[in-house]
Design a protein around this motif. Structure first.
Motif, PDB file in Angstrom:
ATOM      1  N   LEU A 117       0.854  -1.197   0.000  1.00  0.00           N
ATOM      2  CA  LEU A 117       0.000   0.000   0.000  1.00  0.00           C
ATOM      3  C   LEU A 117       0.889   1.247   0.000  1.00  0.00           C
ATOM      4  CD1 LEU A 117      -3.067   0.875   0.455  1.00  0.00           C
ATOM      5  CD2 LEU A 117      -2.443   1.053   2.861  1.00  0.00           C
ATOM      6  N   ILE A 118       0.510   2.225  -0.798  1.00  0.00           N
ATOM      7  CA  ILE A 118       1.269   3.484  -0.772  1.00  0.00           C
ATOM      8  C   ILE A 118       0.872   4.241   0.493  1.00  0.00           C
ATOM      9  CG2 ILE A 118       1.792   5.635  -1.975  1.00  0.00           C
ATOM     10  CD1 ILE A 118       0.890   4.306  -4.572  1.00  0.00           C
ATOM     11  N   PRO A 119       1.829   4.638   1.303  1.00  0.00           N
ATOM     12  CA  PRO A 119       1.464   5.328   2.549  1.00  0.00           C
ATOM     13  C   PRO A 119       0.925   6.737   2.292  1.00  0.00           C
ATOM     14  CG  PRO A 119       3.854   5.188   2.311  1.00  0.00           C
ATOM     15  CD  PRO A 119       3.270   4.422   1.173  1.00  0.00           C
ATOM     16  N   ASP A 123       1.028  17.348   1.834  1.00  0.00           N
ATOM     17  CA  ASP A 123       0.961  18.207   0.642  1.00  0.00           C
ATOM     18  C   ASP A 123       0.527  17.386  -0.581  1.00  0.00           C
ATOM     19  OD1 ASP A 123       1.733  20.985   1.423  1.00  0.00           O
ATOM     20  OD2 ASP A 123       3.457  19.922   2.236  1.00  0.00           O
ATOM     21  N   ILE A 124       1.010  17.747  -1.758  1.00  0.00           N
ATOM     22  CA  ILE A 124       0.626  17.013  -2.976  1.00  0.00           C
ATOM     23  C   ILE A 124       1.891  16.393  -3.571  1.00  0.00           C
ATOM     24  CG2 ILE A 124      -0.338  17.219  -5.305  1.00  0.00           C
ATOM     25  CD1 ILE A 124      -1.984  19.632  -4.248  1.00  0.00           C
ATOM     26  N   ILE A 145      -5.885  10.738  -5.394  1.00  0.00           N
ATOM     27  CA  ILE A 145      -6.667  10.494  -4.183  1.00  0.00           C
ATOM     28  C   ILE A 145      -6.060  11.284  -3.025  1.00  0.00           C
ATOM     29  CG2 ILE A 145      -7.301   8.776  -2.431  1.00  0.00           C
ATOM     30  CD1 ILE A 145      -7.714   6.766  -4.601  1.00  0.00           C
ATOM     31  N   PRO A 146      -6.855  12.176  -2.428  1.00  0.00           N
ATOM     32  CA  PRO A 146      -6.401  12.768  -1.162  1.00  0.00           C
ATOM     33  C   PRO A 146      -6.377  11.638  -0.119  1.00  0.00           C
ATOM     34  CG  PRO A 146      -8.167  14.075  -2.137  1.00  0.00           C
ATOM     35  CD  PRO A 146      -8.123  12.759  -2.872  1.00  0.00           C
ATOM     36  N   ALA A 157      -2.286  14.644  -0.618  1.00  0.00           N
ATOM     37  CA  ALA A 157      -2.942  13.971  -1.756  1.00  0.00           C
ATOM     38  C   ALA A 157      -1.854  13.431  -2.678  1.00  0.00           C
ATOM     39  CB  ALA A 157      -3.835  14.933  -2.506  1.00  0.00           C
ATOM     40  N   LEU A 158      -2.159  12.308  -3.283  1.00  0.00           N
ATOM     41  CA  LEU A 158      -1.195  11.640  -4.151  1.00  0.00           C
ATOM     42  C   LEU A 158      -1.749  11.583  -5.574  1.00  0.00           C
ATOM     43  CD1 LEU A 158       1.557  10.284  -3.946  1.00  0.00           C
ATOM     44  CD2 LEU A 158       0.398   8.171  -3.362  1.00  0.00           C
TER      45      LEU A 158
END
Lengths: 286, 211
Positions: A117-119, A123-124, A145-146, A157-158
């Motif tokens: 899973l991406i942690p 920020d962005i 996805i925030p 958010a990523l």
């Protein structure tokens, strides 16, 4: 004469009111936005975008025009995004699962999957990602996805660019900038718009140059300007000077109500006082 | 600080207006306000027109065309107060009406304005001033299923009321035709910040009602 003027204008307004309305949307069923109006946009320092033939440095160069040609151009919003270069490399970002913090099924699947899973991020952060489950198709350019909230406020958010295909890499530079800007729109809390003139329309269009009216209204709602003084206090002649301060909290803007009250104060009492004196003059008291 | 300067300037204007009309205690004849014609001595201004937000900076179609003119209906009310030497103080309130079919998010824009006007010719007026622009959006709530990638997703409409406030620097030109006038008015948002500076404009048809 006055009645004619009124009737003429009422007819004109009836015509004008038939204009179609625009309607922007939110990502969530609550008004989620970043708590701070100064948000940094990073590229993950360890991201790999081989299939899209783009280097991380080139990705960084796309951010500034995506901010300055789109989201930073809205004077009725106090959101000011900053292209901040590279962030520290995040584990699993190149192939992990990206999940909303409220989607437990996705989180459990991600934790159980070999890619992981991406942690959550602050920020962005922008990266390329090759996990097909995140995109649902090779023609999907990117997903945002925030994934970190504090209450109803977005903390991070990523944005992941689809590395399952090379569609993003095949776009023109201006289209790549528009795609990044669209995804940043999701990152700051906006959903899609029905209007194809809007940046937040769900697909790319022939020519994308600026925000549409929906986008402007949406970002002004999520990040309202609380009283700039001709662009001085909130937008920041001071804040632009990044070498002076690294404090992300902007200086508080002066209350706009002061000016409003002054105008109202002048508008009503001055006119009455003035009118009274004119009337006195008319009656020969001068 | 600038707000204070504006307030002092406004207060000065207010005092100037009143001072001109005060009778002198010595009994000397008071000076009548300088005006180019009798009709402009004291007027209410009723107006209607269109407002175009952020000229040439809002995309309106998929080919990259920008909005140059919008039909957003605007109404307003103002006063004309003569000062010295063909100058006028012109406070006003304008309202950009919400669109009729805006069921989801209703947008209202109000302008609280004050102009200093000069009539270089009897039929022509130049205006310079400032506004507080109050942009209010009232969300009606609800949700909608929209395209999202290869599928659809539910997106949401806000259910809150939020306002944005800006100060603008304004310039305008007005053709005075007896009791009617035609006016072109510009509003510069974020005048001191080049990145987000935007110019909006309005076209007005005004009626000067003499009291």
């Amino acid at each position: 004469m006055f009645m004619k003027f009124l009737i003429m204008n009422l007819l004109a307004l009836t015509f004008f009111l038939s204009e179609k309305a625009l309607a922007w949307t939110l990502n969530n069923n609550f008004t989620g936005s970043f708590k701070d109006n100064r948000v940094n946009v990073y590229v993950d320092s360890g991201t790999v975008c081989k299939n899209n033939y783009i280097t991380p440095d080139e990705l960084v160069e796309l951010i500034e025009p995506a901010l300055d040609n789109y989201w930073n151009k809205v004077p009725t919003s106090n959101l000011r995004l900053k292209a901040a270069g590279f962030s520290k490399h995040i584990d699993n970002i190149n192939n992990g699962r990206l999940c909303s913090p409220t989607n437990e099924t996705c989180i459990n699947d991600g934790i159980g999957s070999p890619e992981g899973l991406i942690p959550a991020v602050n920020d962005i952060v922008i990266a390329c990602n090759s996990n097909g489950v995140n995109f649902g198709g090779s023609n999907v350019l990117a997903v945002t996805i925030p994934n970190k909230y504090s209450g109803r406020k977005i903390v991070g958010a990523l944005i992941i660019i689809n590395e399952q295909s090379s569609v993003f890499g095949g776009l023109s530079r201006s289209d790549k900038i528009a795609v990044i800007a669209h995804e940043i729109g999701h990152a700051i809390g906006l959903g899609h718009s029905k209007e194809n003139a809007s940046l937040m329309y769900y697909r790319t269009v022939e020519q994308r140059k600026r925000l549409g009216q929906d986008d402007i209204d949406g970002v002004s709602f999520l990040y309202p300007m609380k009283g700039d003084l001709y662009g001085f206090s909130e937008n920041g002649l001071i804040a632009n000077c990044a070498t002076i301060s690294t404090d992300k909290t902007p200086p508080p803007g002066p209350p706009p109500f002061i000016t409003m009250l002054i105008v109202l104060f002048l508008f009503v009492p001055c006119s009455f006082r003035y009118g009274r004196r004119i009337r006195k003059k008319d009656h020969g008291t001068f | 600080m600038l707000h204070l300067l504006i307030s002092f300037f406004s207060a000065f204007l207010c005092l100037t207006i009143n001072a001109q009309t005060l009778p002198l205690s010595t009994g000397a004849p008071s000076r009548a306000p300088a005006s180019v014609s009798d009709k402009s001595a004291d007027h209410f201004i009723f107006k209607a027109g269109t407002y175009t937000e952020f000229y040439n900076q809002v995309q309106i179609d998929t080919t990259g065309r920008m909005k140059e003119f919008d039909r957003a209906p605007t109404i307003g009310f103002g006063l004309e107060m003569p000062l010295k030497n063909h100058f006028y103080f012109l406070p006003e309130i304008d309202w950009v009406l919400p669109r009729k079919s805006a069921e989801r998010v209703v947008k209202n824009i109000f302008f609280f304005r004050a102009d200093l006007g000069i009539n270089p010719m009897e039929w022509f007026r130049i205006r310079a001033g400032t506004s507080v622009v109050w942009l209010n959006q009232q969300g009606g709530g609800g949700e909608e299923t929209l395209n999202n990638g290869n599928t659809t997703s539910t997106f949401y409409y806000p259910i809150e009321n939020r306002s944005s406030f800006n100060n603008t620097l304004d310039l305008g030109a007005e053709l005075l035709l007896k009791k009617i006038s035609l006016r072109f008015q510009t509003y510069t948002f974020a005048a001191l910040e080049p990145r987000s500076r935007q110019i909006s404009y309005a076209l007005f048809l005004s009626y000067y009602w003499e009291r």
